[in-house]
Design an enzyme around this catalytic site. Structure first.
Site, PDB file in Angstrom:
ATOM      1  NE  ARG A 177      -1.782  -1.650   2.979  1.00 28.02           N
ATOM      2  CZ  ARG A 177      -2.486  -1.644   5.018  1.00 28.02           C
ATOM      3  NH1 ARG A 177      -3.614  -1.652   5.267  1.00 28.02           N
ATOM      4  NH2 ARG A 177      -1.483  -2.218   6.144  1.00 28.02           N
ATOM      5  CE  LYS A 231       0.798  -1.926   9.477  1.00 25.69           C
ATOM      6  NZ  LYS A 231      -0.659  -2.745  10.443  1.00 25.69           N
ATOM      7  CE1 TYR A 235      -5.601   2.734  10.387  1.00 24.10           C
ATOM      8  CE2 TYR A 235      -4.257   2.383   7.984  1.00 24.10           C
ATOM      9  CZ  TYR A 235      -5.848   2.140   8.654  1.00 24.10           C
ATOM     10  OH  TYR A 235      -6.927   2.546   8.263  1.00 24.10           O
ATOM     11  CG  HIS A 276      -1.821  -0.876  14.990  1.00 26.05           C
ATOM     12  ND1 HIS A 276      -3.433  -0.458  15.132  1.00 26.05           N
ATOM     13  CD2 HIS A 276      -2.568  -0.717  13.607  1.00 26.05           C
ATOM     14  CE1 HIS A 276      -4.053  -1.020  14.724  1.00 26.05           C
ATOM     15  NE2 HIS A 276      -3.277  -0.587  13.643  1.00 26.05           N
ATOM     16  CD  GLU A 333      -3.700   3.277  14.878  1.00 23.30           C
ATOM     17  OE1 GLU A 333      -2.535   3.492  16.098  1.00 23.30           O
ATOM     18  OE2 GLU A 333      -3.671   3.721  14.324  1.00 23.30           O
ATOM     19  CB  SER A 366     -19.370 -12.371  24.457  1.00 30.42           C
ATOM     20  OG  SER A 366     -17.982 -12.824  24.623  1.00 30.42           O
ATOM     21  CB  VAL A 398     -12.232  -8.970  20.004  1.00 32.31           C
ATOM     22  CG1 VAL A 398     -11.790  -8.000  21.177  1.00 32.31           C
ATOM     23  CG2 VAL A 398     -13.114 -10.154  20.390  1.00 32.31           C
ATOM     24  CB  ALA A 428      -7.647  -8.749  17.405  1.00 35.41           C
ATOM     25  CB  ILE A 429      -2.593 -10.104  14.783  1.00 37.47           C
ATOM     26  CG1 ILE A 429      -1.049 -10.236  15.507  1.00 37.47           C
ATOM     27  CG2 ILE A 429      -2.316  -9.221  13.740  1.00 37.47           C
ATOM     28  CD1 ILE A 429      -1.175 -11.178  16.622  1.00 37.47           C
ATOM     29  CG  ASP A 430      -3.176  -4.240  12.389  1.00 35.73           C
ATOM     30  OD1 ASP A 430      -1.331  -4.319  12.920  1.00 35.73           O
ATOM     31  OD2 ASP A 430      -3.257  -4.373  11.467  1.00 35.73           O
ATOM     32  CB  ALA A 487       0.708  -7.152  12.041  1.00 36.87           C
ATOM     33  CG  ASN A 488       1.294  -6.088   5.955  1.00 34.88           C
ATOM     34  OD1 ASN A 488       1.722  -7.270   6.848  1.00 34.88           O
ATOM     35  ND2 ASN A 488       1.753  -6.055   5.204  1.00 34.88           N
TER      36      ASN A 488
END
Length: 372
Positions: free
Chosen positions: A15, A75, A94, A96, A118, A220, A239, A268-270, A299-300
């Protein structure tokens, strides 16, 4: 303002921060845009496209970071890029930061103005700059999960949609937000048996209204997650807690109860991942196995479909980039509380409370930093 667009250097990240039409808008507003040579090639955008839009092409990232007043990326900056940041320089990308203490401390030390896509908000409480990438990642999750279920990839050898006379795979999606909803859309389309888990009654009602009897919805609880994880052929973690590290809703003990060759895709790993056994992987080496379960934790993820992702991201980031360039960061943030919510680190101080809490650092309100 001088705006710089460096080439992304994260593993298999294709990207780019600005597309030519975005460059043209910024130039029309009186700004200078420098683009690193080849920065857009992964998204099918040539240097000639950028020149036609009014950009200047420069050979290396060094000049971009040295000369630009604002850096627009996709990123988070890697360690070698963070060394190039300087005091007062705007970084718009981003970040994170909650699961990444090393990056957080480097950004503090840089003195740069670090605005995270984010955590920029909208009036309805949504995260508009995260949404398009959450949509892409959600739609990719069943696709990569189905591939990982193939025997040659270490999976159970299960076809997600089954065939007549053979049951479809059980797909469990934890989180009914943007990513989870889009994951459900694709998984249902592929013919899987889909269950979505969420703690929000409103989210469950929305999902039931959208999908009808095509999916099951479950409130949940730990007990519900334990049972569903045990049954899942494909578990998708979707999540999100804005700005904060993702909660570990799936424990190592739960993973041990899964069928051999089942698959986890932790979208959700980011933000650190919502599965205890998750750790970030790359497109070059996307999976690993823990207790017989295949984990896909890239992660991307949206970088795999770089052209779609780049244009979708630019559609939502451009108005904010123009505001920052036209007004300077202090005035732009003072005028727009939603953009102000994107400020994570500024002038050596952490201005995002969940990030400060995650790393035990001091927290200063964004309003204080900009002098409101």
């Amino acid at each position: 303002m001088r705006i710089g667009v460096p080439k992304e250097i994260k593993n298999h990240e294709y990207r780019v921060g600005l597309v030519p039409s975005s460059v043209q808008e910024l130039v029309h507003n009186g700004h200078q845009v420098m683009v690193q040579a080849g920065a857009g090639l992964g998204a099918g955008l040539t240097d000639a496209d950028y020149v036609a839009a009014g950009a200047t092409i420069v050979d290396g990232a060094e000049q971009i970071f040295a000369d630009a007043q604002m850096i627009v990326k996709v990123k988070e900056p890697l360690a070698e890029e963070r060394k190039k940041l300087r005091s007062g320089q705007i970084l718009f990308t981003y970040l994170h930061l909650a699961p990444d203490e090393a990056q957080t401390r480097d950004l503090i030390a840089s003195g740069a103005i670090c605005i995270a896509y984010e955590t920029v908000t909208a009036a309805n409480g949504s995260l508009p700059l995260l949404t398009p990438m959450s949509e892409v990642a959600g739609r990719l999750a069943p696709q990569v999960g189905a591939h990982s279920l193939e025997k040659a990839q270490g999976g159970r050898g299960v076809l997600l949609g089954g065939v007549p006379g053979v049951p479809a795979a059980e797909v469990v999606i934890i989180g009914g937000g943007v990513s989870g909803t889009h994951a459900a859309t694709i998984a249902v389309g592929m013919g899987a048996k889909v269950t979505v888990v969420d703690r929000s009654a409103d989210a469950l009602k929305r999902l039931a209204a959208q999908f009808g009897t095509s999916i099951s919805t479950v409130f949940s609880t730990r007990s519900a997650i334990e049972e569903l994880v045990r049954r899942a052929d494909l578990l998708i973690g979707a999540v999100l807690v804005p700005g904060a590290a993702a909660p570990k809703l799936v424990t190592r003990e739960m993973v041990r109860t899964m069928k051999a060759g089942s698959v986890i895709v932790d979208v959700a790993i980011d933000q650190g991942g919502c599965v205890e056994t998750s750790h970030a992987t790359t497109h070059a080496d996307p999976t690993y196995v823990v207790d017989g379960v295949v984990h896909y934790c890239v992660a991307n993820m949206p970088g795999a479909v770089a052209r779609t992702s780049t244009f979708a991201l630019n559609n939502v980031t451009l108005p904010f980039a123009i505001a920052l360039a036209n007004n300077g960061w202090k005035k732009a943030l003072a005028q727009d509380v939603h953009l102000r919510n994107g400020l994570n680190v500024a002038e050596g101080q952490v201005t995002c409370e969940p990030v400060a809490q995650a790393h035990g650092l001091g927290y200063v309100k964004a309003e204080t930093v900009i002098g409101m």
